[in-house]
Design a protein around this motif. Sequence first.
Motif, PDB file in Angstrom:
ATOM      1  N   GLU A 217       7.015  60.564 -75.314  1.00 25.57           N
ATOM      2  CA  GLU A 217       7.515  62.183 -75.673  1.00 25.57           C
ATOM      3  C   GLU A 217       6.139  62.714 -75.306  1.00 25.57           C
ATOM      4  O   GLU A 217       6.930  63.896 -75.388  1.00 25.57           O
ATOM      5  CB  GLU A 217       9.037  61.335 -76.415  1.00 25.57           C
ATOM      6  N   ASP A 220       4.508  64.367 -72.560  1.00 27.72           N
ATOM      7  CA  ASP A 220       5.926  65.514 -72.480  1.00 27.72           C
ATOM      8  C   ASP A 220       5.739  66.684 -72.962  1.00 27.72           C
ATOM      9  O   ASP A 220       5.266  68.077 -72.502  1.00 27.72           O
ATOM     10  CB  ASP A 220       7.673  64.568 -72.009  1.00 27.72           C
ATOM     11  N   HIS A 223       1.301  68.329 -72.360  1.00 32.04           N
ATOM     12  CA  HIS A 223       1.911  68.549 -70.509  1.00 32.04           C
ATOM     13  C   HIS A 223       2.726  70.124 -70.530  1.00 32.04           C
ATOM     14  O   HIS A 223       1.742  70.842 -70.423  1.00 32.04           O
ATOM     15  CB  HIS A 223       2.458  68.011 -70.008  1.00 32.04           C
ATOM     16  N   SER A 242      -1.850  60.374 -68.941  1.00 28.64           N
ATOM     17  CA  SER A 242      -0.122  60.799 -68.987  1.00 28.64           C
ATOM     18  C   SER A 242      -0.702  61.929 -67.862  1.00 28.64           C
ATOM     19  O   SER A 242      -1.413  62.451 -68.761  1.00 28.64           O
ATOM     20  CB  SER A 242       0.826  61.150 -69.697  1.00 28.64           C
ATOM     21  N   GLY A 245       2.733  64.285 -66.675  1.00 28.33           N
ATOM     22  CA  GLY A 245       3.990  63.546 -66.443  1.00 28.33           C
ATOM     23  C   GLY A 245       4.217  62.154 -65.899  1.00 28.33           C
ATOM     24  O   GLY A 245       5.044  61.380 -65.192  1.00 28.33           O
TER      25      GLY A 245
END
Length: 326
Positions: A217, A220, A223, A242, A245
């Motif tokens: 999480e 995200d 990002h 990551s 995503g």
Amino acid sequence: MSPQPAGRTVTVLGECVADVFSGPPTGAGPGAGPDALTLRALPGGGPANTAVALARLGTPTRFAGRLSRDVFGDLFRTRLARSGVDLSACVTAAEASTLALADVREGGQATYSFHAEGTADWQWSDRELAAATTGGGVCLHTGSLALVREPGGPRVEEHLAAARPHTTISLDPNVRPLLVEPAVYRGRLARWCGLADILRLSEEDLAHLLPGTDPAEACDTLHAAGAPLVVVTLGERGALLSLDGVRTTVPGRPVRVADTVGAGDSFTAGFLHHLATLGRLGGRLDGLTLDEAADAAAYAALVAAHTCRTPGADPPWSHDLSPRRA
């Protein structure tokens, strides 16, 4: 060491810190009684450790730091130069060096108390930074206390923004709550994400920066703030990657740990070194695939494991990672 070709060079901007380890007194004579303590100083500091590891792996590396004229500054210069780091971007500073007293507990985990007020590392002027970051090569890496200590931290951010059109930006927040309140890091995190192409954090960093958020999480969130590639190191469990995503994990390398000092810095160096060999540094990571990033992280985990084998931040040389010795 003579300046290295800018087109292949990674510039590392930040601090050198003397890691001071305590132990019982040894030998006879003055200072050997039960009321004495033996101190052993090793050169460290997150950015300096990363520069040393990069150069030892074979990446042309330039270090931009403010090095004191004191005995610790001489120690820093010797270590960097012997590792093959270009010191042409360093400033000779009148202020004292930063010291970190390391307490290594069972299992090799180190905790620190810092002696950092008014020391050389944080006193960057705009003029010094402009000279240090000119011709930064394919990548400019920074982080740790250089980004948050006054008066230099905001100036470092400004020069990252100026360098960004011409080079890949790599950041490692390396949160040090004993020196700077985590709220200061949290207040600047969104700006760092907007500057960074690569954001490398430890699991401990995330606990301070995004409390109560699991690593996936958190990726995200980072990002959404602008960071395209987020790497979260998980200690012996490896790392989570990551890329815009899309995520994967790489395992850690089993190793008998002397201590973990400098392991995260070595991971960053191994990761950047591998990306440099792929020709992925120099811009906005155009064309980088998740498989390539995972290969870089696997190599970085190997470099970090070798660093954990020896006391202090003593990253491996490229020949130490040959198949027979890995």
